[in-house]
Each structure stands twice: as structure tokens, then as C-alpha cells.
Design an enzyme around this catalytic site. Structure first.
Site, PDB file in Angstrom:
ATOM      1  N   LYS A 126      -3.794   3.020  -1.955  1.00  0.00           N
ATOM      2  CA  LYS A 126      -5.040   3.777  -1.913  1.00  0.00           C
ATOM      3  C   LYS A 126      -4.743   5.024  -1.112  1.00  0.00           C
ATOM      4  CE  LYS A 126      -8.320   1.323  -0.227  1.00  0.00           C
ATOM      5  NZ  LYS A 126      -9.687   1.233  -0.704  1.00  0.00           N
ATOM      6  N   ASP A 128       0.814  -1.214   0.000  1.00  0.00           N
ATOM      7  CA  ASP A 128       0.000   0.000   0.000  1.00  0.00           C
ATOM      8  C   ASP A 128       0.851   1.269   0.000  1.00  0.00           C
ATOM      9  OD1 ASP A 128      -2.376  -1.266  -0.059  1.00  0.00           O
ATOM     10  OD2 ASP A 128      -2.878  -0.951   2.052  1.00  0.00           O
ATOM     11  N   MET A 140      -7.024   9.588   9.948  1.00  0.00           N
ATOM     12  CA  MET A 140      -7.699  10.227   8.814  1.00  0.00           C
ATOM     13  C   MET A 140      -8.601  11.376   9.246  1.00  0.00           C
ATOM     14  SD  MET A 140      -8.518   6.777   6.644  1.00  0.00           S
ATOM     15  CE  MET A 140      -8.827   5.705   8.025  1.00  0.00           C
TER      16      MET A 140
HETATM   17  N1  SAH Z   1      -3.604   0.481   9.209  1.00  0.00           N
HETATM   18  C1  SAH Z   1      -2.991   1.760   9.511  1.00  0.00           C
HETATM   19  C2  SAH Z   1      -3.986   2.902   9.341  1.00  0.00           C
HETATM   20  C3  SAH Z   1      -4.403   3.130   7.921  1.00  0.00           C
HETATM   21  S1  SAH Z   1      -5.494   4.470   7.758  1.00  0.00           S
HETATM   22  C4  SAH Z   1      -2.414   1.721  10.921  1.00  0.00           C
HETATM   23  O1  SAH Z   1      -2.683   0.781  11.664  1.00  0.00           O
HETATM   24  O2  SAH Z   1      -1.672   2.632  11.276  1.00  0.00           O
HETATM   25  C5  SAH Z   1      -4.419   5.773   7.266  1.00  0.00           C
HETATM   26  C6  SAH Z   1      -4.235   6.772   8.406  1.00  0.00           C
HETATM   27  O3  SAH Z   1      -3.343   6.229   9.369  1.00  0.00           O
HETATM   28  C7  SAH Z   1      -3.615   8.073   7.987  1.00  0.00           C
HETATM   29  O4  SAH Z   1      -4.584   8.962   7.454  1.00  0.00           O
HETATM   30  C8  SAH Z   1      -3.088   8.579   9.311  1.00  0.00           C
HETATM   31  O5  SAH Z   1      -4.117   9.079  10.113  1.00  0.00           O
HETATM   32  C9  SAH Z   1      -2.585   7.290   9.938  1.00  0.00           C
HETATM   33  N2  SAH Z   1      -1.170   7.034   9.652  1.00  0.00           N
HETATM   34  C10 SAH Z   1      -0.643   5.932   9.087  1.00  0.00           C
HETATM   35  N3  SAH Z   1       0.700   6.026   9.012  1.00  0.00           N
HETATM   36  C11 SAH Z   1       1.018   7.206   9.571  1.00  0.00           C
HETATM   37  C12 SAH Z   1       2.252   7.900   9.806  1.00  0.00           C
HETATM   38  N4  SAH Z   1       3.431   7.382   9.471  1.00  0.00           N
HETATM   39  N5  SAH Z   1       2.183   9.110  10.399  1.00  0.00           N
HETATM   40  C13 SAH Z   1       1.028   9.641  10.771  1.00  0.00           C
HETATM   41  N6  SAH Z   1      -0.156   9.058  10.567  1.00  0.00           N
HETATM   42  C14 SAH Z   1      -0.159   7.856   9.976  1.00  0.00           C
END
Ligand code: SAH
Length: 285
Positions: free
Chosen positions: A74, A52, A189
Site C-alpha cells: 500500500k 508490504d 507520513m
Molecule cells: N510501521 C512502520 C510505519 C508505516 S507508515 C514503522 O513502524 O516504521 C509509513 C511511514 O513510515 C512512511 O511514510 C515514513 O514516514 C515512515 N518510514 C517507514 N520506513 C521508512 C524509511 N526507511 N525511511 C524513512 N521513513 C520511513
């Protein structure tokens, strides 16, 4: 060197990646070092890696030289393969007898649609393993020196998404109950609808002066942290140029950053051993 040789452990051997299997793995928030040993083992043996947008590209460098890398990213607003077609692709590759590593940012089961992909595999009779990852809401905040729980501050924490399937603020959430019942809110998000989220939380009884932090690109070299308040969050994020991906946290745990910003300390910041002393905490919890 193979992981198996590098990490000999008594009474433990890493699972073998069998042909025709899908391993659904989390890659953590970004820093490649936050990958689990299972995920690294998967990377070293996969024939194809379907990854992803939020998976740091350096992580893919651990794939074996012959592995095929396939992007299934995505990102909000940009054209992307439909979820169903990603699931069908995983099924197709597994049926070809490939070892398929499905690599997602953070944890695959936290706002990552990993459950949907795994259920499609179940329906198609494809064997799979789930490899949890460090989710941004916990590990990303850890890189900003903000714990998700701290004794004396919160005995509960809520993870929520600021977007629903249709890209609007989730109406299914009871914002008033969240505002009143959860001392710490960790939001994924949440940037797009920040204004509306702020208004709903204040209307639900949350104080405008409550501490809030934004961590963008958490755990990556370009990590940026903004500490502000619920009342000022929209203006301050605009001023500071905070953009997705960002993880957002509301609650008194944010103050602990003054004591726990270990990354800042590496760059000369002086940490306070008693960061909560003298603060008027939001006693509502
Ligand atoms: N499965 C992922 C979340 C996916 S949804 C998890 O467990 O972290 C995507 C959201 O995750 C982004 O919009 C943000 O809010 C957060 N996110 C994921 N990676 C990030 C990062 N390195 N820094 C800040 N926010 C992050």
C-alpha cells in the site's frame, strides 16, 4: 544454515512455525540486518510471505526457496488492495494450513494497521504471533545519528502521523497541545501536508528556528538526511528533493547529529564530542 544451528543458545529455543498460523512481523526500516531473529526464523520457515511496499526486497531473499511471495503493498496515491481484502487473504491462507508470514515495514503496530489485521485473525479464530520490528521513528533516526530521547533535552517524545485515514492532516490531533507539550515530535507520513503541519505547529507556539530533520530511505544505501528548521522546512525539503518515505523529527535532539552521525563518520565526517555546547536550546520544554 538453519538459524537454530547457527545460534545455539542455552535454555532458549526459537518457536516453531506451526501450520495454519500467521506470524505478523515487522521488518524494520529497511537495512536487512535490522530484522529480529524471530522475523528471520519466520522467513526461513514460512510457506507464504505477504509483504508490504516498504519491506526491502533483499529481505525476501532469506525466504526458503519454495516459499511463495505475495505483494500486498500500500503506497499513498497508488492503487492497492483494500485493507479488508488483505485480512481476508491472511485468513484464507491460514485456513489452507499454510505457515503465513505477514511482513510489514518497521513495526507492525506503529502506523502499520497490524492491530486491525490481528483483530481480523482473532475474529476468524486463527492463531497468530506478533513479532515487533524496529520502527522508522526510532531506528531510522538512529541511522541519522538522532536519538529520540536524550538526557537533559527531552523526557517525552510523541509519535504522530501527518495523514489520517482520509489522507488529510489529522484534525483529531490537538496540534496546539502537541506544540506546547511535547519537546520532540516524530512524524510519520508527514511530507504531503508538511506546509499545514508547519503552520499548525508555529501557530501552536513552536519557534520557527527550532531544529528539524528529515530522513528519507532511512537505513538504506540511498538514505538522505536534511537538517533544517521548522520555519524553513518546506522550502528546504523542496530544494533538497526530499521525498517519501521520510521520517521527520522536530526538536533539540536533532543537534546531536553533529556528534552522533556514525554513518557520516564512516565517510570522513568529523564528529563533535559536545554537540550541544554553545547552542541556545528551545528551553520551552
Ligand atoms: N510501521 C512502520 C510505519 C508505516 S507508515 C514503522 O513502524 O516504521 C509509513 C511511514 O513510515 C512512511 O511514510 C515514513 O514516514 C515512515 N518510514 C517507514 N520506513 C521508512 C524509511 N526507511 N525511511 C524513512 N521513513 C520511513
Amino acid at each position: 544454515m538453519e538459524l537454530k544451528e547457527a545460534l545455539p543458545l542455552a535454555n532458549y529455543s526459537l518457536p516453531q512455525f506451526e501450520c495454519g498460523w500467521v506470524w505478523l512481523a515487522g521488518a524494520g526500516p529497511g537495512d536487512p540486518g535490522l530484522l529480529s531473529v524471530h522475523a528471520l526464523n519466520g522467513l526461513q520457515h514460512a510457506d507464504i510471505i505477504v509483504y508490504d511496499a516498504l519491506v526491502d526486497k533483499r529481505i525476501l531473499g532469506w525466504a526458503k526457496a519454495s516459499a511463495q511471495l505475495e505483494y500486498a503493498g500500500k503506497r499513498g496515491g497508488k492503487p492497492s488492495p483494500k485493507q479488508r481484502s488483505i485480512s481476508l487473504r491472511l485468513i484464507e491462507l491460514a485456513k489452507q494450513g499454510k505457515r503465513v508470514l505477514r511482513l510489514k515495514g518497521g513495526d507492525p503496530f506503529v502506523f502499520g494497521r497490524g492491530g486491525e489485521e490481528a483483530l481480523a485473525l482473532v475474529e476468524a479464530g486463527i492463531p497468530f504471533r506478533v513479532i515487533p520490528g524496529i520502527t522508522a521513528g526510532i531506528g531510522g533516526l538512529g541511522y541519522a545519528g538522532i536519538p529520540s530521547t536524550h538526557r537533559g533535552i527531552n523526557q517525552a517524545v510523541t509519535f504522530l502521523t501527518g495523514h489520517d485515514q482520509n489522507g488529510v492532516t489529522p484534525d483529531a490531533l490537538n496540534w496546539q497541545a502537541l506544540a506546547q507539550g511535547s519537546p520532540v515530535l516524530i512524524m510519520y507520513m508527514a511530507m504531503k501536508h508538511l506546509k499545514s503541519i508547519r503552520d499548525k505547529l508555529i501557530a501552536g507556539g513552536r519557534s520557527k528556528t527550532e531544529a528539524m530533520a528529515f530522513v528519507c530511505n532511512a537505513s538504506l544505501p540511498n538514505q538522505k538526511v536534511l537538517q533544517t528548521t521548522l520555519g524553513n522546512c518546506v522550502e528546504d525539503t523542496e530544494k533538497a528533493g526530499i521525498a517519501p518515505p521520510a521520517i521527520v523529527v522536530l526538536g533539540d535532539v536533532v543537534h546531536l547529529r553533529h556528534g552522533l552521525d556514525w554513518l557520516g563518520a564512516m565517510h570522513g565526517k568529523k564528529l563533535q564530542a559536545h554537540p550541544l555546547e554553545g547552542l541556545a536550546l528551545e528551553a520551552a520544554q
